[in-house]
Scaffold this motif. Structure first.
Motif, PDB file in Angstrom:
ATOM      1  N   LEU A  59     -26.173 -43.706  -1.348  1.00 28.64           N
ATOM      2  CA  LEU A  59     -25.574 -44.071  -2.632  1.00 28.64           C
ATOM      3  C   LEU A  59     -26.644 -44.252  -3.702  1.00 28.64           C
ATOM      4  N   ALA A  60     -27.737 -44.906  -3.337  1.00 30.85           N
ATOM      5  CA  ALA A  60     -28.830 -45.072  -4.298  1.00 30.85           C
ATOM      6  C   ALA A  60     -29.453 -43.732  -4.653  1.00 30.85           C
ATOM      7  N   ALA A  61     -29.548 -42.822  -3.678  1.00 29.14           N
ATOM      8  CA  ALA A  61     -30.088 -41.495  -3.973  1.00 29.14           C
ATOM      9  C   ALA A  61     -29.205 -40.759  -4.966  1.00 29.14           C
ATOM     10  N   GLY A  62     -27.887 -40.855  -4.793  1.00 29.79           N
ATOM     11  CA  GLY A  62     -26.980 -40.220  -5.757  1.00 29.79           C
ATOM     12  C   GLY A  62     -27.110 -40.809  -7.143  1.00 29.79           C
ATOM     13  N   LEU A  63     -27.295 -42.123  -7.226  1.00 26.84           N
ATOM     14  CA  LEU A  63     -27.477 -42.761  -8.529  1.00 26.84           C
ATOM     15  C   LEU A  63     -28.774 -42.307  -9.190  1.00 26.84           C
ATOM     16  N   LEU A  81     -36.840 -45.787  -3.866  1.00 27.59           N
ATOM     17  CA  LEU A  81     -36.257 -46.851  -3.046  1.00 27.59           C
ATOM     18  C   LEU A  81     -35.204 -46.308  -2.089  1.00 27.59           C
ATOM     19  N   ALA A  82     -34.443 -45.311  -2.531  1.00 25.78           N
ATOM     20  CA  ALA A  82     -33.421 -44.736  -1.660  1.00 25.78           C
ATOM     21  C   ALA A  82     -34.045 -44.039  -0.460  1.00 25.78           C
ATOM     22  N   VAL A  83     -35.164 -43.356  -0.689  1.00 20.71           N
ATOM     23  CA  VAL A  83     -35.852 -42.706   0.439  1.00 20.71           C
ATOM     24  C   VAL A  83     -36.419 -43.744   1.393  1.00 20.71           C
ATOM     25  N   ILE A 115     -36.627 -41.902 -10.993  1.00 23.60           N
ATOM     26  CA  ILE A 115     -37.680 -41.757  -9.977  1.00 23.60           C
ATOM     27  C   ILE A 115     -37.784 -43.018  -9.129  1.00 23.60           C
ATOM     28  N   ARG A 116     -37.668 -44.183  -9.759  1.00 21.71           N
ATOM     29  CA  ARG A 116     -37.764 -45.442  -9.010  1.00 21.71           C
ATOM     30  C   ARG A 116     -36.605 -45.600  -8.024  1.00 21.71           C
TER      31      ARG A 116
END
Length: 366
Positions: free
Chosen positions: A40-44, A32-34, A27-28
């Protein structure tokens, strides 16, 4: 090492721990990705949430399997209790072992006759017989207490780690002046014994309250430097040290020119060429003057077509020139302030900076 320790934990401790960690991190990272628009962060973050969903599914399956085994265990307990009651009702016999066995067989036969014909069990089917050496199930309350203890230990470690470990606060420290002690000074500094160095000017300019004097008290210096230069068009015969301190909003520069041009002569020269934005002032009992001019912007053209000029006009800068001494017999300190946005502080700000900095600079010898 951490993976080995996690695998050594009991199932009912390890799985809730992984679920909590995976859900919090997922969730964190997604949040942050949004905020940063990072795919890339959203995929992680999605990977962490999928991992958590798999763990939740395994816990649900384990809970269902545990519920299914509970009725079988209760039925076996009822059968054992029935056999024990039959033995107690039979009373004493000459052969206790045979009598008890006979009663147990009769009881079992009666139960089978009441239940009707039973299908013959096939090989490999049906529940396995419960033996006396079967492993005892761990206590659910003990597992819950262990899980809470593990979570508490992790939370305490995360809370105490920044206090125990030395913090690296270099990013929040203001920039310091780079030392130039090993650099050889030009000959012009040897000809002018009272000339200060760029290092001395930088130490005088880079004050802790410089940002407050500029009207930006929340900022810290991002860069500070000093150099031992000579004046342009002087053939290296006039010493002109300078120092510069950069902030997010403003950049401040101070230079000292050890020539024979007085501030009064400088003002007359500006008025002769039609300079209108010049204003005389007294600073610490010395003659001074405000003036404005554009900075120079260096441009590096990588295209190779020569369309961009190497030197362009930069933002407007405001300068306060103050004589080296009260008699104004030549030379001056020049304090210049500019910003990339073109905004400039009031002239009173430059005067306050000069009144704070100039007394800390070594005086020129007579």
């Amino acid at each position: 090492m951490l993976g080995f320790l996690i695998r050594r934990l009991p199932f009912w401790v390890r799985e809730p721990l992984l679920i909590v960690i995976g859900s919090v991190l997922g969730i964190r990272i997604l949040y942050l990705a949004v905020q940063e628009h990072e795919r890339l962060a959203a995929g992680l973050g999605v990977v962490f949430l999928v991992f958590t969903a798999v763990r939740v599914h395994s816990v649900v399956q384990a809970l269902r399997a545990r519920r299914n085994t509970d009725p079988a265990a209760s039925a076996d307990g009822v059968a054992v209790d029935a056999a024990a009651s039959l033995r107690s009702e039979a009373g004493p016999h000459t052969d206790p072992a045979v009598s008890a066995d006979g009663l147990a067989v009769d009881a079992a036969a009666g139960l089978r006759s009441e239940a009707g014909p039973q299908p013959r069990p096939q090989y490999g089917s049906g529940p396995r017989p419960v033996t006396a050496t079967a492993r005892k199930e761990p206590n659910a309350w003990a597992q819950g207490v262990a899980a809470v203890a593990v979570f508490g230990a992790i939370a305490a470690a995360l809370f105490l780690l920044p206090r125990v470990m030395p913090s690296d606060d270099s990013a929040s420290r203001p920039a310091s002046c780079s030392s130039g002690e090993h650099e050889e000074l030009p000959r012009a500094y040897q000809a002018e014994p009272g000339a200060v160095t760029g290092q001395e000017l930088c130490e005088a300019l880079n004050r802790p309250d410089l940002a407050q004097l500029l009207g930006t008290p929340g900022e810290t210096a991002t860069a500070a430097s000093g150099s031992d230069n000579t004046a342009p068009l002087s053939g290296g015969r006039v010493a002109q040290p300078e120092a510069e301190v950069r902030f997010d909003t403003y950049t401040v520069k101070i230079s000292a020119t050890y020539d024979e041009l007085s501030v009064a002569q400088y003002v007359k020269l500006k008025e002769t060429v039609g300079e209108k934005d010049i204003k005389t002032v007294q600073v610490l009992g010395r003659p001074g003057a405000f003036s404005s001019d554009h900075t120079l912007k260096l441009t590096i053209d990588l295209s190779g077509d020569g369309s961009a000029a190497p030197v362009d006009q930069g933002p407007l800068a405001r300068t306060l020139s103050v004589a080296l001494d009260r008699t104004d017999r030549g030379g001056s300190y020049d304090i210049t302030v500019w910003s990339e946005s073109g905004a400039l502080p009031d002239d009173a700000v430059l005067r306050d900076i000069a009144e704070k900095i100039l007394p800390t600079i070594p005086e020129r010898s007579a």
